[in-house]
Each structure stands twice: as structure tokens, then as C-alpha cells.
Enzyme design. Structure first.
Site, mmCIF file in Angstrom:
data_model
loop_
_atom_site.group_PDB
_atom_site.id
_atom_site.type_symbol
_atom_site.label_atom_id
_atom_site.label_comp_id
_atom_site.label_asym_id
_atom_site.label_seq_id
_atom_site.Cartn_x
_atom_site.Cartn_y
_atom_site.Cartn_z
ATOM 1 N N HIS A 241 0.859 -1.192 0.000
ATOM 2 C CA HIS A 241 0.000 0.000 0.000
ATOM 3 C C HIS A 241 0.896 1.245 0.000
ATOM 4 O O HIS A 241 1.845 1.309 0.787
ATOM 5 C CB HIS A 241 -0.868 -0.017 1.266
ATOM 6 C CG HIS A 241 -1.933 1.009 1.271
ATOM 7 N ND1 HIS A 241 -1.696 2.336 1.530
ATOM 8 C CD2 HIS A 241 -3.261 0.906 1.014
ATOM 9 C CE1 HIS A 241 -2.832 3.003 1.457
ATOM 10 N NE2 HIS A 241 -3.802 2.160 1.147
ATOM 11 N N CYS A 279 -3.510 2.582 -4.569
ATOM 12 C CA CYS A 279 -4.416 3.411 -3.782
ATOM 13 C C CYS A 279 -4.366 4.805 -4.382
ATOM 14 O O CYS A 279 -3.452 5.589 -4.095
ATOM 15 C CB CYS A 279 -4.034 3.437 -2.303
ATOM 16 S SG CYS A 279 -5.149 4.512 -1.374
ATOM 17 N N HIS A 306 -7.487 0.586 -4.697
ATOM 18 C CA HIS A 306 -8.294 1.349 -3.743
ATOM 19 C C HIS A 306 -8.841 2.561 -4.488
ATOM 20 O O HIS A 306 -8.077 3.443 -4.889
ATOM 21 C CB HIS A 306 -7.452 1.827 -2.558
ATOM 22 C CG HIS A 306 -7.127 0.743 -1.579
ATOM 23 N ND1 HIS A 306 -6.470 0.986 -0.388
ATOM 24 C CD2 HIS A 306 -7.404 -0.579 -1.586
ATOM 25 C CE1 HIS A 306 -6.340 -0.162 0.269
ATOM 26 N NE2 HIS A 306 -6.890 -1.119 -0.437
ATOM 27 N N ASP A 347 -12.992 3.357 -0.167
ATOM 28 C CA ASP A 347 -12.907 3.689 1.260
ATOM 29 C C ASP A 347 -12.891 5.196 1.447
ATOM 30 O O ASP A 347 -13.004 5.957 0.482
ATOM 31 C CB ASP A 347 -11.725 2.993 1.964
ATOM 32 C CG ASP A 347 -10.357 3.470 1.534
ATOM 33 O OD1 ASP A 347 -10.270 4.237 0.556
ATOM 34 O OD2 ASP A 347 -9.366 3.078 2.173
ATOM 35 N N HIS A 348 -12.804 5.603 2.705
ATOM 36 C CA HIS A 348 -12.710 7.011 3.067
ATOM 37 C C HIS A 348 -13.828 7.853 2.463
ATOM 38 O O HIS A 348 -13.611 8.995 2.077
ATOM 39 C CB HIS A 348 -11.332 7.569 2.673
ATOM 40 C CG HIS A 348 -10.213 6.885 3.395
ATOM 41 N ND1 HIS A 348 -8.937 7.370 3.386
ATOM 42 C CD2 HIS A 348 -10.178 5.767 4.142
ATOM 43 C CE1 HIS A 348 -8.157 6.556 4.092
ATOM 44 N NE2 HIS A 348 -8.896 5.579 4.566
ATOM 45 N N TYR A 364 -14.499 4.346 7.355
ATOM 46 C CA TYR A 364 -15.186 3.141 6.892
ATOM 47 C C TYR A 364 -16.678 3.163 7.236
ATOM 48 O O TYR A 364 -17.204 2.248 7.866
ATOM 49 C CB TYR A 364 -14.482 1.892 7.446
ATOM 50 C CG TYR A 364 -13.111 1.736 6.834
ATOM 51 C CD1 TYR A 364 -12.945 1.026 5.650
ATOM 52 C CD2 TYR A 364 -11.983 2.350 7.381
ATOM 53 C CE1 TYR A 364 -11.712 0.909 5.044
ATOM 54 C CE2 TYR A 364 -10.739 2.239 6.787
ATOM 55 C CZ TYR A 364 -10.616 1.508 5.611
ATOM 56 O OH TYR A 364 -9.390 1.401 5.010
HETATM 57 C C1 DNO Z 1 -6.595 3.274 5.696
HETATM 58 C C2 DNO Z 1 -5.949 2.250 4.888
HETATM 59 C C3 DNO Z 1 -4.629 1.764 5.433
HETATM 60 C C4 DNO Z 1 -4.170 0.540 4.667
HETATM 61 C C5 DNO Z 1 -3.014 -0.163 5.243
HETATM 62 C C6 DNO Z 1 -2.540 -1.301 4.366
HETATM 63 O O1 DNO Z 1 -7.739 3.473 5.583
HETATM 64 O O2 DNO Z 1 -5.899 2.582 3.566
HETATM 65 O O3 DNO Z 1 -4.780 1.448 6.755
HETATM 66 O O4 DNO Z 1 -5.201 -0.356 4.660
HETATM 67 O O5 DNO Z 1 -1.990 0.685 5.365
HETATM 68 O O6 DNO Z 1 -1.567 -2.016 5.025
#
Ligand code: DNO
Length: 388
Positions: A241, A279, A306, A347-348, A364
Site C-alpha cells: 500500500h 491506492c 483502492h 474507502d474514506h 469506513y
Molecule cells: C486506511 C488504509 C490503510 C491501509 C493499510 C494497508 O484506511 O488505507 O490502513 O489499509 O496501510 O496495510
């Protein structure tokens, strides 16, 4: 892309039945109850897999199989920890769970200063305020030499806008947001039960004295080389990531922040099993990154996507943008056309329609993420129908 969702296990308030109803196909999860560094046994993996499958879903991605700090800074027990990591990987491989997301960020996983930044429409978002982060670093953490890591405009903003409104409550909130609430649920170093999180955090920072970006890079390559034989044997795709935000923070090196960094770790271990979690949100939080160009360049080495995106302000603050942002539409187009089956999660997304009362993990939410998944799903469907 495969529509996946990060689910935090049986204690998650969002259930697998709810996820089936909203079109989720695959689950992204981890064995959150197993402490970092311990082996994930075949039995525990089997239980999780069976639970997911009993709801008509599949376990698509592990996020994360955490890399212990000692592997990152090269501590005395790193060989032992790498051996345990290899056993966990082999056990996952035997169960057919072969996409593994991890990160190589020292001490702090993702960072935000505000988890509930109000939008004019009544929803709220995650937000990173650079001057508030500087205040945390300089006045709360009191890291020696911290001031020299910030530009003069940020320091002025910190003194004039942030410091006057900081009292004990506001300082506690900042600590909670930066090192507590965002960390525990992703198996980070600090949990809600830690009595003195700042003190614990300082001692973690100390572990990295003398570790610069090159040393961290060498440790990452060492780790990857050691696990590649297991990955080849079981067809496991590792996907790191990117650092969030994509820049050095708190005096710690960060090594997955930009085009050159990505190229460096991919070339250091040039095996297709060594790949990237694309991401878009983390990469777009740095004004230096052209996220669409990066997606084009690294689609072939991406094993997990992501889907989210940030807007960076001229002062360095950043905030999550809508999932219909034109840059994200392009990123989705690239992966949907070049890597049709790659797992993707959103996400987010904002807190909305009662999400904030539910106590979901930061970033989340249920309604916000459901809307975002609907948006990204709509983009995917449009791209597919245009191709016909
Ligand atoms: C936050 C995430 C991170 C990610 C980790 C992967 O929302 O994108 O916590 O999942 O860093 O190891």
C-alpha cells in the site's frame, strides 16, 4: 474489476448479509484477533474463509498481513519474524487466498488530523491539516528538530490560526485522531486501550534512529526477496500500500510515495509477485503525483485497487474528493479495461445519513461507502457498455 469491501470481521457492525445486498462480490479482511507477528494458522484461516463463503461471498484479499516494525527497521528478531510471515503466507496460499496487501510505513499507518470535517451539505469527511499536524509534531510530541521539517507558511499558520484555539481538549482530540483512532483497527501500533499513547509513540519513533530512506528500502527489498519463493510456490501476489500521505512525516522515512519510489521497489525485486496496491487516494494526496499517469504506468504490476481520490490545497492540506472525480473516472477506466478482474474496494467515503452515530471505524462508514461503491460501479458499467 471485482467489487470488494473491507470488512473487519465478526465484530464489524456491517454484516456480510448487508454486503451481499449491495452488490459486493469479494471480501477484504484480516485475522484482526491475531497479534502482529504471530502465525496465521490453517485452522484460523479456514474458519474465516468458511464464514465468508457461507454468505455467498469469497475472501478476495488479505488487508493487511502486517509487517512487524522489527522487519522494517531491521531489528535482531527480524529473521524469526520473516520466517513466521512465510508460514502465514503459505497457510493463506494453501487456502487459495493469494492477494496480500501490506504496507512498509514506519510506526504510523495512515494519518489524518480531522475525522469529521463538515461539508456544506451536512455530510463530513476525513481531512489532513498540515498546520495542525505541525502543531502535533512540535508542541505535543515535542520531537527534537521538528520545526525544520515545515515551511515557513505552515509554521506561521500553526502559530496564528492553530495555536490560539488549542486547549487540552483540542490537543487530546488531535492525539486521538492522529495516533489512536486511525491506528488500532488496522492493527497499528497504538490501540484505544493505551494509557499514554504519546509516550508509547515516542519510544516507537526512537526505534528508527539512524534509519534513513535507503536503509528502509534495503530492508524492504530484503523482506521481499526472503518471501518471494513462498509467493511463487503458492501463486501469492504481494501488493504494498502506498504511504499515506505520500511524503516523509515525523522525521520518519517513507519509501512508497511517488513514481521513482514505485519503480525502485518493483525493480529491486523484479518478480511479478512483487506488486502494488494502487491506492489512488494515497497517491493523489501528494501534489507531486499525477495519479492517472501512475495508473497507466503501473496497471500491469497492480494486484489490488483502492478507489478514492484526494484534493490537495495550495497550503498542503488535503481532503477526500467525490468518487465521481474525473481523475478517478480515468483511473477506473484504466483498470477496468486493462485489468478487468483485479479486486477493487472503495474507502474514506463521507459520513452521512446517521453514519456518525454508528461508531464505525474512521473512514469506513456504511452509507458513504455504499454510495461510493454505487458510483464506482456505475462508472465501471458505463465503461463496459461503451466498449461493446
Ligand atoms: C486506511 C488504509 C490503510 C491501509 C493499510 C494497508 O484506511 O488505507 O490502513 O489499509 O496501510 O496495510
Amino acid at each position: 474489476m471485482e467489487k470488494t469491501w473491507r470488512w473487519f470481521g465478526p465484530n464489524d457492525k456491517i454484516t456480510l448479509d448487508m454486503l451481499r445486498q449491495i452488490g459486493v462480490e469479494g471480501i477484504v479482511t484480516a485475522l484482526h484477533h491475531i497479534p502482529n507477528g504471530e502465525i496465521w494458522s490453517e485452522e484460523e484461516i479456514g474458519k474465516m474463509k468458511a464464514l465468508i463463503e457461507s454468505h455467498g461471498l469469497r475472501w478476495s484479499v488479505v488487508e493487511s498481513l502486517p509487517v512487524s516494525e522489527s522487519i522494517k527497521y531491521g531489528g535482531p528478531d527480524r529473521e524469526e519474524l520473516i520466517e513466521k510471515y512465510k508460514v502465514s503466507l503459505a497457510n493463506l496460499g494453501k487456502a487459495g487466498v493469494t492477494t496480500i496487501c501490506y504496507n512498509f510505513m514506519p510506526v504510523l499507518d495512515w494519518a489524518r488530523t480531522d475525522l469529521d470535517y463538515p461539508n456544506p451539505d451536512g455530510t463530513s469527511n476525513l481531512y489532513f491539516n498540515r498546520a495542525e499536524f505541525a502543531y502535533f509534531d512540535i508542541h505535543i510530541l515535542k520531537r527534537p528538530g521538528a520545526e525544520s521539517d515545515y515551511d515557513s507558511a505552515t509554521l506561521r499558520r500553526m502559530r496564528e490560526e492553530i495555536a490560539p484555539r488549542m486547549d487540552a481538549d483540542a490537543e487530546n482530540r488531535l492525539v486521538e485522531n492522529i495516533i489512536v483512532k486511525t491506528q488500532g483497527f488496522v492493527n497499528g501500533n497504538i490501540s484505544e486501550n493505551d494509557l499514554n499513547p504519546v509516550e508509547k509513540f515516542r519510544s516507537l519513533l526512537d526505534l528508527y534512529k539512524g534509519i534513513d530512506a535507503d536503509a528502509l528500502r534495503a530492508n524492504m527489498a530484503y523482506f521481499l526477496r526472503a518471501i518471494m519463493p513462498v509467493c511463487r510456490e503458492y501463486g501469492i501476489n504481494m501488493c504494498v500500500h502506498p504511504d499515506d500521505p505520500p511524503m516523509p512525516i515525523l522525521g520518519l522515512p517513507r519509501i512508497v510515495t511517488c513514481d521513482a519510489d514505485i519503480e525502485a521497489f518493483l525493480n529491486a525485486v523484479p518478480d511479478p509477485h512483487n506488486g502494488l496496491t494502487f491506492c489512488a487516494g494515497s497517491l493523489s494526496a501528494g501534489a507531486h503525483n499525477d495519479v492517472v499517469a501512475l495508473a497507466r504506468k503501473y496497471a500491469g504490476r497492480t494486484h489490488f485497487v483502492h478507489a478514492r481520490i484526494c484534493n490537495v490545497m495550495p497550503n498542503g492540506d488535503f481532503k477526500e474528493s467525490t468518487h465521481l472525480d474525473p481523475r478517478l473516472i480515468e483511473v477506473v477506466r484504466i483498470f477496468e479495461t486493462q485489468r478487468p478482474g483485479v479486486p477493487m474496494r472503495v474507502d474514506h467515503a463521507p459520513l452521512m445519513l446517521g453514519d456518525s452515530e454508528m461508531g464505525y471505524n474512521a473512514g469506513y462508514s456504511f452509507h458513504g461507502r455504499m454510495l461510493a461503491l454505487g458510483m464506482v460501479g456505475g462508472i465501471m458499467a458505463t465503461i463496459n457498455s461503451e466498449q461493446k
